[in-house]
Design a protein around this motif. Structure first.
Motif, PDB file in Angstrom:
ATOM      1  N   VAL A  24       0.517  -0.866   0.033  1.00  0.00           N
ATOM      2  CA  VAL A  24      -0.125   0.119  -0.130  1.00  0.00           C
ATOM      3  C   VAL A  24       0.804   1.091  -0.293  1.00  0.00           C
ATOM      4  O   VAL A  24       0.871   2.283  -0.846  1.00  0.00           O
ATOM      5  CB  VAL A  24      -1.566  -0.430   1.427  1.00  0.00           C
ATOM      6  N   ALA A  31       2.051   6.903  -7.240  1.00  0.00           N
ATOM      7  CA  ALA A  31       0.571   7.604  -7.164  1.00  0.00           C
ATOM      8  C   ALA A  31       1.118   8.863  -7.229  1.00  0.00           C
ATOM      9  O   ALA A  31       0.589   9.758  -7.583  1.00  0.00           O
ATOM     10  CB  ALA A  31      -0.249   7.028  -6.350  1.00  0.00           C
ATOM     11  N   TYR A  64       1.021  -3.472 -22.818  1.00  0.00           N
ATOM     12  CA  TYR A  64       1.015  -2.457 -21.703  1.00  0.00           C
ATOM     13  C   TYR A  64       2.084  -2.256 -20.870  1.00  0.00           C
ATOM     14  O   TYR A  64       1.850  -0.608 -20.840  1.00  0.00           O
ATOM     15  CB  TYR A  64      -0.422  -3.120 -21.181  1.00  0.00           C
ATOM     16  N   ILE A  81       2.128   6.680 -12.062  1.00  0.00           N
ATOM     17  CA  ILE A  81       0.898   6.466 -11.599  1.00  0.00           C
ATOM     18  C   ILE A  81       0.288   5.048 -11.936  1.00  0.00           C
ATOM     19  O   ILE A  81       0.020   4.166 -10.722  1.00  0.00           O
ATOM     20  CB  ILE A  81      -0.539   7.706 -11.905  1.00  0.00           C
ATOM     21  N   THR A  82       0.663   5.048 -12.761  1.00  0.00           N
ATOM     22  CA  THR A  82       0.195   3.508 -14.225  1.00  0.00           C
ATOM     23  C   THR A  82       0.291   2.096 -13.378  1.00  0.00           C
ATOM     24  O   THR A  82       0.868   1.181 -12.484  1.00  0.00           O
ATOM     25  CB  THR A  82       0.417   3.208 -15.238  1.00  0.00           C
ATOM     26  N   ILE A  85      -0.178   1.837  -9.817  1.00  0.00           N
ATOM     27  CA  ILE A  85      -1.738   0.719  -9.542  1.00  0.00           C
ATOM     28  C   ILE A  85      -1.448  -0.457  -9.625  1.00  0.00           C
ATOM     29  O   ILE A  85      -1.670  -1.519  -8.956  1.00  0.00           O
ATOM     30  CB  ILE A  85      -2.566   1.267 -10.880  1.00  0.00           C
ATOM     31  N   ILE A  86      -0.184  -0.738 -10.591  1.00  0.00           N
ATOM     32  CA  ILE A  86       0.058  -2.285 -10.891  1.00  0.00           C
ATOM     33  C   ILE A  86       0.588  -2.592  -9.558  1.00  0.00           C
ATOM     34  O   ILE A  86      -0.102  -4.132  -9.683  1.00  0.00           O
ATOM     35  CB  ILE A  86       1.132  -2.344 -12.144  1.00  0.00           C
ATOM     36  N   LEU A  88      -0.355  -1.812  -6.756  1.00  0.00           N
ATOM     37  CA  LEU A  88      -1.771  -1.966  -5.893  1.00  0.00           C
ATOM     38  C   LEU A  88      -2.899  -3.496  -6.571  1.00  0.00           C
ATOM     39  O   LEU A  88      -2.943  -4.497  -5.114  1.00  0.00           O
ATOM     40  CB  LEU A  88      -2.572  -1.123  -5.696  1.00  0.00           C
ATOM     41  N   LEU A  89      -2.867  -3.791  -7.156  1.00  0.00           N
ATOM     42  CA  LEU A  89      -3.568  -3.941  -7.864  1.00  0.00           C
ATOM     43  C   LEU A  89      -2.764  -5.934  -8.102  1.00  0.00           C
ATOM     44  O   LEU A  89      -3.862  -7.217  -7.317  1.00  0.00           O
ATOM     45  CB  LEU A  89      -4.142  -4.547  -9.445  1.00  0.00           C
ATOM     46  N   THR A  91      -1.158  -6.527  -4.599  1.00  0.00           N
ATOM     47  CA  THR A  91      -1.238  -6.925  -3.381  1.00  0.00           C
ATOM     48  C   THR A  91      -1.466  -8.329  -2.819  1.00  0.00           C
ATOM     49  O   THR A  91      -0.937  -8.849  -2.141  1.00  0.00           O
ATOM     50  CB  THR A  91      -1.603  -5.678  -2.605  1.00  0.00           C
TER      51      THR A  91
END
Lengths: 131, 275
Positions: A24, A31, A64, A81-82, A85-86, A88-89, A91
């Motif tokens: 996190v 981010a 990607y 930022i991406t 996000i990756i 985070l996804l 975790t």
């Protein structure tokens, strides 16, 4: 390796909570940095209708990720930022891998099997996306 | 509207979503999707992608605290994840054959009854005797309360497992409602204490959502500029919420839960009737 045989559920809980916390914080950092760059460059532009119409894409996952890294090295805020996000996804999946390690050290066969089943189902559904 | 103002509005909404999500064990999607689509005119595809990011952020952000405090039951979560992930896969498959609007209305009504029930329910400090199956699966656990560590039993594993498959199917089918049915499965059916139910639901939510994450990235549902304030806001909200939950009274949490699921139910029924 005597300490490995004495691993308890509370040790697994501590490890899992650390995995989640670090995941996190890393996601938030990327981010935040990416968001700062993005807002510095584009903050005063109008949002307009850039999100009003969905543009369908069908990127290959590895393309990607490749594009993202190219963008990061060009200093693009959105690609940083991406990356956040990756992270985070990822975790929840990393958390499952750590549980698997924990149950293996605990020699808890039933929960090794249960964790492997969950991992297998996720792999199948993610592969459905990758295909 | 400038990008800066837009991002700030989304940030505030995301903090609220993370706070509510971490207190109730429900995903933040029910807050994020209407905020983006109705108020800010964002296309539903981007809204769904952003909601997925918010669900995983709520789950990881709050579960970090709940697992450390020993409130979430990680064995129970892992075992029930078999049901929710299988259900999620089934949900995307059956979505092609069942009228999702009818499903939305039916489950919306079920949620309303449950919300009413949740208002009426009294916390009995129920010390149930665990069933044999629950004991065999090592599901019963302990959790901290104001009176110290309390041991609890778990019953009706089969019923709870089936309800979890339903929760998974709903998340694959409708994109919302799975958190509500997860809490109901544990709290009502398996007689798991309320705080353990909501925090274990939170803990599980991220894994159920992971299944769709890669597809959403590839199809371009996840717009970085839109998700940035959501990631930051939801994590702030979830971390704050997890600090509040640890100290809150179960009665207050039940009231918040009941209100939120009634709103969720209204949202589901509305969606079902207007498609």
């Amino acid at each position: 390796m005597a300490f490995l045989s004495k691993i308890k559920d509370s040790d697994i809980e501590l490890a899992i909570s650390k995995v989640l916390r670090y995941g996190v914080y890393i996601a938030m950092t990327f981010a935040g940095i990416g968001g700062f760059v993005y807002l510095y460059r584009h903050g005063n532009e109008m949002v307009g209708d850039q999100y009003a119409q969905y543009v369908e894409k069908d990127d290959k996952f590895f393309d990607y990720v490749h594009h993202m890294f190219v963008g990061i090295f060009q200093g693009k805020g959105r690609d940083v930022i991406t990356l956040g996000i990756i992270v985070l996804l990822a975790t929840p999946t990393v958390r499952i891998l750590f549980s698997l390690l924990g149950y293996t050290l605990e020699k808890d066969k039933m929960y090794i099997v249960i964790t492997l089943i969950v991992l297998a189902i996720i792999t199948v559904s993610v592969m459905g996306g990758l295909g | 509207m400038t990008v800066l103002l837009f991002s700030l509005i989304v940030l505030v909404g995301a903090i609220a979503a993370g706070l509510i999500g971490s207190l109730t064990g429900l995903g933040g999607g029910a807050v994020i999707i209407p905020l983006l689509t109705v108020l800010l005119g964002v296309d539903i595809h981007y809204a769904i992608g952003t909601a997925l990011v918010s669900v995983i952020a709520t789950s990881s952000g709050s579960a970090a605290a709940y697992v450390k405090e020993g409130i979430s039951n990680i064995r129970l979560g892992m075992f029930l994840e078999i049901a929710t992930t299988v259900g999620a896969v089934l949900g995307t498959v059956v979505a092609a054959y069942v009228p999702t609007n009818v499903v939305a209305v039916i489950f919306g009504i079920v949620l309303i009854f449950n919300g009413i029930n949740s208002f009426l329910e009294k916390e009995t400090g129920k010390a149930v005797e665990s069933s044999k199956l629950a004991t065999w699966l090592k599901l019963p656990g302990t959790y901290p309360t104001s009176n110290g560590i309390v041991r609890y039993g778990i019953v009706n594993v089969v019923g709870g497992f089936i309800m979890m498959i339903v929760a998974g199917i709903l998340s694959g089918l409708l994109g919302i409602g799975s958190g509500a049915f997860k809490v109901i499965a544990m709290d009502n059916i398996m007689k798991v204490p309320f705080k353990v139910s909501t925090t274990t639901s939170n803990f599980m939510m991220g894994v159920t959502a992971t299944a769709s994450a890669v597809v959403y990235l590839q199809r371009g549902y996840i717009a970085p500029g839109l998700c940035m304030p959501v990631v930051i806001g939801v994590l702030i909200g979830a971390i704050l919420g997890s600090k509040i939950l640890v100290k809150s009274k179960v009665k207050n949490l039940r009231v918040i839960f009941a209100i939120v699921i009634m709103l969720l139910a209204a949202n589901m029924i509305y969606k079902g009737l207007h498609h």
